[in-house]
Design an enzyme around this catalytic site. Structure first.
Site, PDB file in Angstrom:
ATOM      1  N   CYS A  95       5.491 -10.974   3.863  1.00 31.44           N
ATOM      2  CA  CYS A  95       5.837  -9.590   3.555  1.00 31.44           C
ATOM      3  C   CYS A  95       7.131  -9.210   4.283  1.00 31.44           C
ATOM      4  CB  CYS A  95       4.659  -8.677   3.904  1.00 31.44           C
ATOM      5  SG  CYS A  95       4.733  -7.057   3.120  1.00 31.44           S
ATOM      6  N   HIS A 207      -0.484 -11.158   1.083  1.00 32.65           N
ATOM      7  CA  HIS A 207      -1.108 -11.325   2.406  1.00 32.65           C
ATOM      8  C   HIS A 207      -2.329 -12.228   2.358  1.00 32.65           C
ATOM      9  CE1 HIS A 207       1.437  -8.402   4.377  1.00 32.65           C
ATOM     10  NE2 HIS A 207       1.283  -7.607   3.331  1.00 32.65           N
ATOM     11  N   GLU A 209      -3.470 -13.735   4.695  1.00 33.91           N
ATOM     12  CA  GLU A 209      -4.205 -13.527   5.952  1.00 33.91           C
ATOM     13  C   GLU A 209      -5.275 -12.456   5.828  1.00 33.91           C
ATOM     14  OE1 GLU A 209      -1.206 -12.467   5.243  1.00 33.91           O
ATOM     15  OE2 GLU A 209      -0.489 -10.816   6.500  1.00 33.91           O
TER      16      GLU A 209
END
Lengths: 258, 963
Positions: A95, A207, A209
Site C-alpha cells: 500500500c 493487504h 497481512e
C-alpha cells in the site's frame, strides 16, 4: 535460524502491527524500526534478512502518497536500500509502502517509471478483492498455488505507467499480482502488484497481512476457508531463510538482533 | 525570493468531477466546467537548480502537471483561489519544508492553497454562492477572485518549526518560544466586584462566558471574599470548567417535575443503576475520560463516545475530524491504546431544496460530504478501523447536524497510574498551541444562529491525525514513565491541568508552551483547544527519558510546571502570575442548577394500526428510505479492516452488501472478541422518550447478541443530543429518556459506564423561529464475545433452512419508518392519540437474549437478524439481499399483515435454523416461536397472501446508487 524482518515505520505508518502479526505467523521475527532510528543507524539493516515498508499515510501523504518516505529511504539512507536488494534479500512494500518504493525508483526499476494515482472512483475504498499470482520471477508469488483474498484500503491505488513500461513489465515477468474479477481502482492491466527485475522486491496495493487466519474472511460465516494472504509471507520468509542458509549467501550476516 | 507552483491533475480528475456535481446540486446548473488545482507558495533561495528539484518533488509527471507562476487562463473562465487563514494548521506546507530540507534546499517558508477554474455563464452572485457554499469555508479559508496573494503571516509554517523543542526542567529550559511571546505586563484583571446583575450579564455576553446568572453571582462573591478582582485567565477558566459542555450542569441539576417532586440528579440515577448492577467486570464508570471494563483476565477495555455537533455544523470536515481525534484522546487519557472507532451521523434531508435552507446553514449534502470525509480522514490516517455506526436523516437535523464519535481502547493490566504526586512535572506532549478552538467549550453550550459560522470561527480546528498517531506510538512505549495522563480536549490546558490538579494543585508557566505563532495572550494559551495534545504528570527523574522517547518518534514535549500539593492552581507567564485559583472552588464551587421539568404524557393505552395499500411497494419504499438504504458509499470510505480484527463487518453477506447488526472485533490470535452495537431511534422519542430509551438499549443489545456476544457481559454508553433543557418540556423528555435508560440497564443487567450529553442543539433563524433536534439518544453496547469462531452474520445461508421469529409483534407504530414513508396518519384527537403507541418494553427480552446466546454457542442458529427499522418485512429483505437467497414466508405473526410486516415492536429476532434443529432450538428458547417459512434458492421473497418480489428488485431498492 529465524528470519529477522525489519518493518519500517515512518510518521503515519499504521499497518506495521498487522504485517508484524503476519510475519510472526509465517515464522519470521518482525522488528519494527522507526525511520528516525534507521536514519541515525542505517546499519541496523545489516541484521535483517527481509525489509518491509508497511502501509499507512507516511508523512500524511502530504506531497503525494509515499513521496516523503521515499526521500528518507533514498537520500536519507544513502545507498542502504539498494545494497539491501543487491545482497539478495527480499523487500516488500504494501500500500503506502508500494507507493514509496515506486517513488524511490526501486519499482519497477531499471529506469522505468510507474505511479499510483487516485482511484477511478475518486474515493478511498475499503473492500475485499481477489488476487491472482502471475510472476515466476517474483520470489514472493511464484510458489502461490491459489488466489489470495484480502482487503484493499486506499485512495490512490490506480497503477499507471506508459505503454512501453507496461510491455516491458509483461515481457520481463514483473507483473506479480493482478486483480481477479473486480478491478477496484482502475489499475492498468488490472495490476495489483509488481516486482523488480531481480524478483526480490514486491510492491502491492492490497493487504494480504489482513488475511492471515480464516475467520478474517468476510465469507467465513458462509464456510469459506481459502485464499489466505499468509501464504505470500510464508513464501517470502522461506526464501529469506534459504538465502540465509545458502553457502553462497550474497551477504554477511552479523547474527545480532536489531 | 517568492514563487508559486500550480499543480494540475492529469487525466481523469475525480475531485473536479465531484465538485462539478456538487455545484449542480447547489442549484447552479450553469457551471459547465470546474477544475481544481493545488498551489504551493514558496519562499527562499529559489535558483533554477532548486526549482527543478522542487518540481521533481512536487510533481509526478505520470499524474500531474505543474506551472510556475500564475497560469494563464481564458478571460471567459472565472478563477477563484483560496488559502487557509494564517494560523490554521497547514500540514502540506510543513511537508514541503521537510522535503526541501531533506533535499538540502534553502526554502525558508511555505504555504498551500487551491485554485478553481470555473466555466459557464455565471454572474457575480452565482460565483459568490459557489465560493461560499462549496469552494471555500470562511471559517478557515480566505479567497480571492483571480490570483490570491499570500500575506506574510500566511507563511506561518517556517523551517524552524521542524526543530524539536529542547527540554529540561523548568529552571534550565531554554524556551525556543521566545520570539513567539508577547510581553505580558500590567493589568489582566476584570472588574466583577460590585457589578449589578445587569452589568454582570453584560460582561457575560461580552466575553462569551455562557455562565448562568447564579454562577456569575457566586464568582463575584468568591472574589469579593478573596479580596481582589479575578484575572482574565481565572474568569475564562471558570467559564470553561463550569460550561455545560464540561460540567454537565443539566445532568447534575436539581430538577423539580410538574408535580413538585424533586428528582435525583440524572447523572446520579445512571450511576446508581450501575452500582445496583454491580457487574463483576466493571472497573470504572462515570469517572475520568472513559468507562473501563475487564471482560478477560489481564486486559481492560476503555470505551467512550462523544459528540462534536456545533463544530461540524459550521466546518463539517474539521468538526468531524477533530471529533474523532478528540474521542481517541479520551481513550489515550485512560492510558488505553485505541483499537476502533464508531460514528453515528444525523443530517438534514440530502434532497432539501436550496430555497428551504435557513440563513447561515450549510446544505445537508455539503455537511454530509464534509463530515464523512472528516471521519474517514482521521480514522484512516491514524490507522483505526471505523467499524460501527448509523446515518439518520431528518429535517430537524438540517441546522443542527449531529456527529457522535466513539472509540474503544485496550490495555494490559499493569501498575496503576496513581499520580499526579506533589513534585511531578506538568508535561505537555504533541501538537503546538495556537488560537484554535478558543472558547469551544462555551460555544458548544449555546444555541446557534445565522452569525454562528462567523463568530465561532475560532472554535473550529483542523486535526492532524499523524501527530496523534505519533502520540499513540509514544504512549505505547512510555509505560512507567508517567504517573497520570489526560487529554487536552474542550478547555485545553485549563481543563486538562485543572482536572489533574483538582486535588494536588499545580504551578505552571504558560510561556513555556510551544506555540504555532506569536502573540498569544496567556488566557489564550491556557484555554486554546489546539488538537493532538496530551498532558502527563512525570516524576522529575523521568522527564529526560520521556523526552528522549518523544524525540525518536518526532513528538514535541514541553515541561511547563509542577504539581505542587497546595491545592492551588497557579498560572504564570514567566514570572507574572496570571491566575491563582483554589482548585476546590474551581471544581466544586459551581452552584447546582435548579431546573423545572414538565414530564410528557405519552399515549400508552390506545394503539393504532395502519393501512397499507400495496405492501410490496411499501417494502421497497422502506428499503429505499435514507435511514434504511445501504450506507455502503459511506462505510467503504472508512478503513474498517485495519488491525485485522474486524471479523463481523458493517457490510455482510455473499457480496458484502447486506447491512450487519453488531460488528465483532477479535485479534487474529485471540480466541475471544468484542461486539459493538448501536441503538438509536429519535422518532420514537418525539412521542415517548422513556420507551424510546428502552428501545434503544434493547436494539443495541440485540445487535450484539445476534453477532455472538454474551448478554451477561455487556456495558453501555449513553449519548444524549437534545434541545435547550431550560424549556421544561424539553427537560421533561430528557428526564423520561434517562428513566428509560435506567430501567433497561437494570433489566438487562448491562451497566452504563460512560456517557455524554450535548444539549442546546437548537437554531434560531433570523425570523425568530427556533428549531431543535428531535430527542436523539445514541446507545452503544460493547459486549464480550466468548468464542470468536462462533460469530454470526444475518445473511441467509442455506436453502431449505427454516426462518423463525421470536418475540411478539403488536400494532406499535408511533415513530415508525412506515409513518416516515407514507405520512403520519391524521386522527381526530390530539397528535399522540392519532399516532398510536411507541413499542413497549419486552420484559422477557433479557431472558430471551441469554437463551439465544446459548443457542448460538450450541450451533443451533445459522443466521440471525434483528427486526428494527421497517419491521419484519425489511429484516427479511435484508437477510435475503445479504445471502443472495430467497425465502417463502407462509405464516406471519398475528392476523393483521400490516402490523406483522411493518410494526417495529422490539425484542424480536429472525433466526435461520436447520429443520432438524428446530426442536432443539424451541426447547432451549422455551417460548412461542413463529415459523415464518423457509429459505429458497430461487431469488424471490414470497409472502403468502401479500405478494412476491424478486431479489434484484429488493436489492436495487436497497442499494440504489449507493454501491
Amino acid at each position: 535460524m529465524t528470519v529477522v524482518a525489519a518493518i519500517v515505520r515512518g510518521p503515519g505508518t499504521n499497518r506495521d502491527d498487522d504485517v508484524a502479526d503476519a510475519l510472526r505467523l509465517a515464522g519470521a521475527a518482525p522488528r519494527t524500526v522507526l525511520i528516525n532510528d534507521l536514519l541515525a543507524h542505517p546499519d541496523v539493516l545489516d541484521d535483517a534478512q527481509m525489509l518491509v515498508v508497511a502501509g499507512g499515510f507516511s508523512f500524511a501523504d502530504a506531497l503525494g502518497a509515499g513521496r516523503l518516505l521515499a526521500l528518507e529511504l533514498t537520500i536519507g539512507l544513502g545507498d542502504a536500500l539498494t545494497r539491501f536488494v543487491d545482497s539478495g534479500r527480499p523487500v516488500i512494500g504494501i500500500c503506502n509502502g508500494f507507493q514509496a518504493l515506486v517513488s524511490t525508483g526501486l519499482l519497477p526499476g531499471s529506469g522505468s517509471t510507474a505511479a499510483l494515482g487516485a482511484n477511478d472512483s475518486g474515493r478511498f475504498e475499503c473492500r475485499w478483492v481477489r488476487l491472482a499470482a502471475k510472476s515466476q520471477r517474483c520470489i514472493w508469488t511464484r510458489e502461490l498455488t491459489e488466489d489470495i483474498d484480502c482487503p484493499i484500503a486506499h485512495g490512490e491505488g490506480r497503477f499507471t505507467c506508459d505503454d512501453a513500461t507496461l510491455e516491458a513489465l509483461d515481457a520481463n515477468d514483473q507483473i506479480a499480482l493482478t486483480y481477479v474479477g473486480t478491478n477496484p481502482n482502475g489499475s492498468r492491466g488490472d495490476i495489483a502488484g509488481i516486482t523488480d527485475h531481480t524478483g526480490l522486491v514486491l510492491g502491492l496495493m492490497p493487504h494480504p497481512e489482513n488475511h492471515i487466519v480464516p475467520r478474517q474472511h468476510p465469507l467465513f460465516t458462509r464456510g469459506n476457508n481459502s485464499g489466505l494472504g499468509l501464504t505470500l509471507f510464508q513464501h517470502g520468509v522461506a526464501y529469506a531463510a534459504s538465502a540465509l542458509q545458502s553457502p553462497y549467501s550474497p551477504y554477511q550476516h552479523s547474527g545480532a538482533s536489531l | 525570493m517568492r514563487a508559486r507552483v500550480t499543480i494540475t491533475p492529469r487525466g481523469r480528475d475525480s475531485r473536479s468531477a465531484g465538485l462539478l456535481a456538487d455545484a449542480h446540486a447547489l442549484g447552479l446548473p450553469n457551471v459547465t466546467r470546474l477544475v481544481a488545482h493545488d498551489i504551493v507558495f514558496l519562499q527562499g533561495d529559489l535558483d533554477p537548480a532548486t526549482t527543478a528539484k522542487i518540481e521533481r518533488l512536487l510533481i509526478d509527471p505520470l499524474l500531474q502537471t505543474g506551472t510556475w507562476g500564475t497560469p494563464a487562463t481564458d478571460p471567459q473562465v472565472h478563477v477563484i483561489e483560496t488559502m487557509l487563514h494564517p494560523g490554521v494548521t497547514d500540514a502540506a506546507a510543513g511537508a514541503v519544508l521537510h522535503a526541501a530540507r531533506r533535499l538540502g534546499l534553502r526554502v525558508v517558508s511555505a504555504a498551500t492553497g487551491k485554485r478553481f477554474e470555473i466555466g459557464g455563464d455565471l454572474d457575480e452572485q452565482d460565483i459568490d454562492r459557489l465560493v461560499r457554499r462549496l469552494l471555500s469555508n470562511a471559517v478557515i479559508e480566505s479567497w480571492a477572485v483571480g490570483e490570491i496573494a499570500p500575506k506574510a503571516e500566511n507563511h506561518s509554517v517556517t523551517s524552524s518549526d521542524l526543530d524539536v523543542t529542547p527540554v529540561g526542567t523548568e529552571s534550565d529550559t531554554e524556551s525556543d518560544t521566545g520570539d513567539h511571546t508577547v510581553a505580558v505586563t500590567g493589568d489582566h484583571t476584570v472588574a466583577v466586584i460590585g457589578l449589578s446583575s445587569d452589568e454582570l450579564e453584560a460582561l457575560n455576553t461580552e466575553r462569551g462566558l455562557s455562565l448562568d446568572p447564579e454562577e456569575l453571582l457566586v464568582v463575584q462573591k468568591h472574589f469579593a471574599g478573596v479580596g481582589r478582582e479575578p484575572t482574565d485567565v481565572e474568569l475564562e477558566m471558570l467559564a470553561q470548567t463550569w460550561s455545560e459542555h464540561c460540567s454537565h450542569k443539566t445532568f447534575r441539576a436539581t430538577i423539580t417535575d410538574s408535580s413538585g417532586a424533586v428528582l435525583t440528579p440524572l447523572i446520579e440515577q445512571l450511576r446508581q443503576a450501575t452500582n445496583t448492577i454491580a457487574a463483576p467486570f466493571l472497573v470504572s464508570a462515570f469517572v475520568g475520560n472513559a468507562g473501563i471494563v475487564r471482560f478477560t483476565p489481564g486486559r481492560t477495555i476503555a470505551v467512550k463516545a462523544e459528540t462534536h455537533n456545533h463544530p461540524s455544523a459550521v466546518e463539517p470536515f474539521g468538526g468531524a475530524n477533530t471529533g474523532v481525534g478528540g474521542v481517541i484522546r479520551d481513550i489515550l487519557g485512560t492510558a488505553h491504546l485505541p483499537i476502533a472507532c464508531t460514528d453515528v451521523l444525523c443530517f438534514g434531508p440530502a434532497d432539501l431544496a436550496p430555497a428551504e435552507l435557513p440563513d447561515g446553514v450549510l446544505h445537508p449534502r455539503r455537511i454530509r460530504a464534509g463530515v464523512v470525509a472528516g471521519v474517514a480522514d482521521y480514522g484512516n490516517k491514524i490507522g483505526l478501523p471505523t467499524i460501527a455506526g448509523a446515518v439518520l436523516y431528518d429535517s430537524g437535523y438540517t441546522a443542527n447536524p449531529l456527529v457522535f464519535c466513539g472509540c474503544i481502547g485496550v490495555a494490559t493490566d499493569g501498575p496503576t497510574l496513581d499520580g499526579p504526586h506533589p513534585g511531578d512535572r506538568v508535561v505537555v506532549l504533541g501538537g503546538r498551541t495556537g488560537r484554535d478552538g478558543l472558547r469551544g467549550a462555551t460555544f458548544s453550550s449555546r444555541s446557534m444562529d445565522a452569525s454562528t459560522g462567523e463568530v465561532a470561527g475560532a472554535s473550529v480546528q483542523i486535526g492532524d491525525p499523524i501527530i496523534e498517531k505519533l502520540l499513540i506510538d509514544v504512549i505505547r512505549d512510555a509505560n512507567g514513565l508517567y504517573t497520570a495522563i489526560t487529554d487536552c480536549g474542550a478547555g485545553g490546558l485549563s481543563s486538562a491541568v485543572g482536572e489533574m490538579a483538582e486535588i494536588v494543585g499545580a504551578n505552571v508557566d504558560v510561556s513555556l508552551t510551544p506555540l504555532k505563532y506569536p502573540n498569544l495572550a496567556p488566557w489564550e494559551i491556557w484555554l486554546s483547544e489546539a488538537q493532538e495534545r496530551m498532558v502527563m504528570s512525570v516524576r522529575p527523574d523521568k522527564v529526560a527519558q520521556l523526552d528522549a522517547l518523544c524525540r525518536r518518534h518526532g513528538v514535541e514535549l514541553a515541561d511547563i510546571g509542577v504539581f505542587t500539593g497546595d491545592g492551588q492552581i497557579v498560572v504564570r507567564f514567566d514570572e507574572l502570575v496570571v491566575a491563582r485559583i483554589d482548585a476546590d472552588f474551581l471544581h466544586n464551587g459551581r452552584p447546582r442548577r435548579s431546573m423545572i421539568a414538565e414530564l410528557p404524557t405519552p399515549n400508552r393505552s390506545d394503539p393504532l394500526g395502519r393501512v397499507v395499500a400495496d405492501p410490496i411497494a411499501t417494502l421497497l419504499a422502506l428499503l429505499a428510505h435514507p435511514n434504511i438504504a445501504s450506507k455502503a458509499s459511506i462505510i467503504r470510505r472508512y478503513d474498517h479492516e485495519i488491525r485485522g480484527a474486524t471479523i463481523v463487518r458493517p457490510l455482510v453477506g455473499a457480496r458484502s452488501d447486506g447491512p450487519g447488526d453488531g460488528v465483532v472485533l477479535a485479534n487474529p490470535t485471540d480466541s475471544f472478541g468484542l461486539a459493538i452495537g448501536i441503538g438509536v431511534n429519535p422518532w420514537q422519542g418525539i412521542y415517548d422518550p422513556q420507551r424510546m430509551a428502552w428501545a434503544a438499549v434493547d436494539e443495541a443489545m440485540r445487535n450484539i447478541v445476534v453477532a455472538g456476544a454474551d448478554p451477561d457481559m455487556v456495558c453501555l454508553l449513553d449519548n444524549f443530543s437534545w434541545g435547550d433543557p431550560r424549556r421544561p418540556s424539553t427537560l421533561g423528555d430528557l428526564v423520561e429518556a434517562v428513566s428509560g435508560c435506567v430501567d433497561a440497564s437494570l433489566a438487562f443487567k448491562a451497566p452504563f459506564v460512560s456517557g455524554k450529553d450535548s444539549l442546546n442543539n437548537e437554531y434560531l433563524t433570523p425570523d425568530g423561529t427556533r428549531t431543535s433536534v428531535p430527542p436523539t439518544l445514541v446507545i452503544t453496547a460493547i459486549g464480550h464475545v466468548p468464542n470468536a469462531d462462533k460469530v454470526l452474520t444475518p445473511d441467509l445461508k442455506t436453502p431449505g433452512n427454516l426462518l423463525v421469529l421470536v418475540g411478539s409483534t403488536t400494532d406499535e407504530f408511533a415513530g415508525s419508518h412506515l409513518d416516515s414513508v407514507q405520512g403520519i396518519p391524521t386522527g381526530a384527537a390530539g397528535i399522540s392519540a392519532s399516532v398510536g403507541v411507541v413499542p413497549a418494553p419486552d420484559l422477557h427480552a433479557p431472558t430471551r437474549y441469554r437463551r439465544i446466546h446459548q443457542a448460538i454457542q450450541a450451533g443451533l442458529i445459522r443466521s440471525a437478524h434483528d427486526c428494527s427499522e421497517g419491521g419484519l418485512a425489511v429484516a427479511l429483505a435484508e437477510m435475503a439481499i445479504a445471502g443472495c437467497l430467497g425465502a417463502v414466508i407462509d405464516t406471519l405473526p398475528g392476523d393483521d399483515h400490516v402490523t406483522a410486516l411493518f410494526a417495529e415492536s422490539i425484542g424480536r429476532l429472525i433466526l435461520e435454523v436447520e429443520p432438524g434443529l428446530l426442536v432443539d432450538l424451541h426447547g432451549l428458547l422455551d417460548e412461542h416461536l413463529t415459523v415464518l417459512g423457509s429459505v429458497t434458492a430461487e431469488p424471490v421473497l414470497s409472502i403468502n397472501g401479500v405478494g412476491n418480489v424478486s431479489l434484484d428488485v429488493l436489492r436495487s431498492a436497497f442499494i440504489g446508487d449507493a454501491s
